[in-house]
Design an enzyme around this catalytic site. Structure first.
Site, short mmCIF file in Angstrom:
data_model
loop_
_atom_site.label_atom_id
_atom_site.label_comp_id
_atom_site.label_asym_id
_atom_site.label_seq_id
_atom_site.Cartn_x
_atom_site.Cartn_y
_atom_site.Cartn_z
N CYS A 134 -5.42 -37.91 90.78
CA CYS A 134 -5.31 -36.35 91.24
C CYS A 134 -4.18 -35.48 90.94
O CYS A 134 -4.34 -34.32 90.95
CB CYS A 134 -5.96 -36.18 92.78
SG CYS A 134 -7.26 -37.07 93.04
N HIS A 261 -2.20 -28.80 98.23
CA HIS A 261 -3.19 -29.76 97.72
C HIS A 261 -4.72 -29.57 98.52
O HIS A 261 -5.50 -29.58 98.06
CB HIS A 261 -2.42 -31.30 97.82
CG HIS A 261 -3.39 -32.15 97.32
ND1 HIS A 261 -4.06 -32.12 95.87
CD2 HIS A 261 -3.78 -33.34 97.65
CE1 HIS A 261 -4.68 -33.32 95.60
NE2 HIS A 261 -4.64 -33.98 96.73
N HIS A 294 -12.47 -30.43 95.33
CA HIS A 294 -11.58 -31.23 94.84
C HIS A 294 -12.07 -31.53 93.20
O HIS A 294 -12.73 -32.51 93.12
CB HIS A 294 -11.13 -32.66 95.58
CG HIS A 294 -9.72 -33.11 95.24
ND1 HIS A 294 -9.03 -33.09 94.04
CD2 HIS A 294 -9.11 -34.38 95.84
CE1 HIS A 294 -8.04 -33.72 93.81
NE2 HIS A 294 -8.09 -34.65 94.85
#
Length: 364
Positions: A134, A261, A294
C-alpha cells in the site's frame, strides 16, 4: 534541486479529480455495498470505478497529462509505476471464464504489465515498476523526487494504479479487516476498511510552472514489527514523518494539514493517531479513504493528488463518517476548513511495517 508537481489526473470511485474533491468537501461517501466477492454473498463495502476498461482509462489519463503539459512527447521522461495488483484482474477474468489457469499469460499478470502497456503507447525514455503493497505509488513518488534532485531526469511521470479484484478483496477478508459499510476512519466504533481501485497520474519536473506544487519532502521507514500489524508505539510512522519533514527543512508546527493513511481498521488508526499526536500539536488531520476506500498501491499517488489540490483550492477536507472520535488529541475537522494551507503531509503505510510520508507545499 527543487522538484515540482506540474500536472496530475485521477480516476477513482468518485470520478475524476473535480468530482473527487467535491465529494470530499461535501462528505459524500462513494463506497458501494457489494455481495459478489465473498463466498456466501457476504456484503462488503468497496470503492468501484465507473464501468470501462481499466487500461483504456489509464491510457486516457496519461494522454491528458501529456496534452496538458509542456512536453511534446515522453521520449526524455522516465515512467515509474506503483501498483500492488498489476495484471491480476486480467488473470482472474481468464480463470473465472475458463475454469482453469492454462490460458493465463504470466507476463500479463506481473506488476510491470502496467508500465509495459504505457511504454508501448507513449515511448518513455525508460520505465520502472515498484510494488511495496500500500506504499507502492508513494514510494514511486519518493524515488522520482530523488532522481530529479540528482539531475538524472528533468521530468518523471509517476502512475499509481490498482484494479479491484477478488484476490485482494478475499485476502483482506481473510484478515478480518473488511467493513460491510463505508469505513469510518478514527471513529471509536470503526469496523474495518473498504478495498477500492483507482488511477493517479502525476508529472514531476525540475522546472516550475505557474500552477506547480512543490514536492518538498519524502521520508520512508520500515518498523518490521509484524507482517500485517503496525508497531503499536508508532515508531515507524514517526520515523517516516520525521524524515519527510527533515528532507523539506520544515518544522512540525509549520504543517497545516495531514492527509492520514486512515484506513478505518482498529490497528492502523489507533497507531497513526498516536504517532501524529506525538509529533504535531494542532494541525488538521483527516482521511480521504472514507470517500475513496483504500486504493492499495494507487493510494499514495491518489492522495498526493488530493494533497496538491487541497493546496490549490485552499480548503482542507473534513472527515467523512466520523461520529465519535477515538483519539481526542487529533484536530479532525467535520466541516471544510478555508485556511489556505501552505504545507500538507500525506501518509501511506503498508504491510511489513513499510511507511512513507510525502510533504507538499505552495511553490515559492
Amino acid at each position: 534541486m527543487s522538484v515540482y508537481i506540474t500536472n496530475y489526473e485521477v480516476e477513482c470511485n468518485a470520478g475524476d479529480l473535480t468530482s473527487l474533491m467535491k465529494a470530499l468537501y461535501n462528505k459524500e461517501s462513494k463506497i458501494t455495498i457489494d455481495t459478489n466477492y465473498i463466498n456466501g454473498n457476504e456484503p462488503v463495502g468497496l470503492g468501484k470505478m465507473k464501468d470501462g476498461n481499466f487500461f483504456e482509462i489509464l491510457i486516457n489519463k496519461v494522454s491528458n497529462v501529456l496534452k496538458d503539459s509542456n512536453l511534446n512527447d515522453f521520449k526524455d521522461t522516465l515512467l515509474i509505476v506503483g501498483s500492488s495488483v498489476g495484471g491480476m484482474r486480467e488473470s482472474e477474468t481468464i480463470y473465472f471464464r475458463d475454469g482453469n489457469y492454462k490460458n493465463i499469460d504470466p507476463s500479463k499478470h506481473a506488476i510491470s504489465v502496467i508500465s509495459e502497456t504505457l511504454d508501448q503507447k507513449f515511448s518513455f525514455a525508460d520505465t520502472r515498476a515498484i510494488s511495496t503493497a500500500c506504499t507502492s505509488s508513494a514510494n514511486a513518488l519518493l524515488l522520482a523526487k530523488r532522481l530529479i534532485e540528482v539531475d538524472a531526469y528533468k521530468n518523471i511521470l509517476v502512475v499509481g494504479a490498482d484494479a479491484l479484484c477478488h484476490t485482494t478483496v478475499c485476502g483482506f477478508h481473510a484478515l478480518g479487516v473488511l467493513s460491510d459499510s463505508p469505513c469510518r476512519p478514527f471513529d471509536k466504533s470503526r469496523n474495518g476498511m473498504n478495498v477500492a481501485e483507482a488511477i493517479a497520474v502525476l508529472l514531476l519536473s525540475s522546472e516550475k510552472s505557474d500552477e506547480s506544487i512543490e514536492f518538498l519532502g519524502a521520508g520512508a521507514s520500515s518498523d518490521a514489527h509484524h507482517i500485517t500489524h503496525p508497531d503499536p508505539e508508532g515508531k515507524g510512522a514517526i520515523a517516516a514523518m520525521s524524515a519527510a519533514l527533515k528532507d523539506a527543512g520544515i518544522e512540525p508546527s509549520e504543517v497545516d494539514y495531514i492527509n492520514a493513511h486512515g484506513t478505518g481498521t482498529t490497528a492502523n488508526d489507533s497507531v497513526e493517531a498516536l504517532a501524529i499526536s506525538q509529533m504535531f500539536n494542532n494541525c488538521y488531520v483527516s482521511s480521504s479513504k472514507a470517500i475513496t476506500g483504500h486504493t492499495l498501491g494507487a493510494a499514495g499517488a491518489l492522495e498526493a493528488a488530493i494533497a496538491c489540490e487541497t493546496i490549490h483550492q485552499g480548503i482542507i477536507p473534513p472527515q467523512t463518517g466520523l461520529i465519535e472520535q477515538e483519539n481526542s488529541s487529533l484536530n479532525i475537522p467535520t466541516a471544510p476548513i478555508d485556511s489556505k494551507p501552505c504545507y500538507v503531509l500525506s501518509n501511506s503505510f503498508a504491510f511489513g511495517g513499510n511507511n512513507t510520508s510525502l510533504l507538499f507545499g505552495r511553490a515559492k
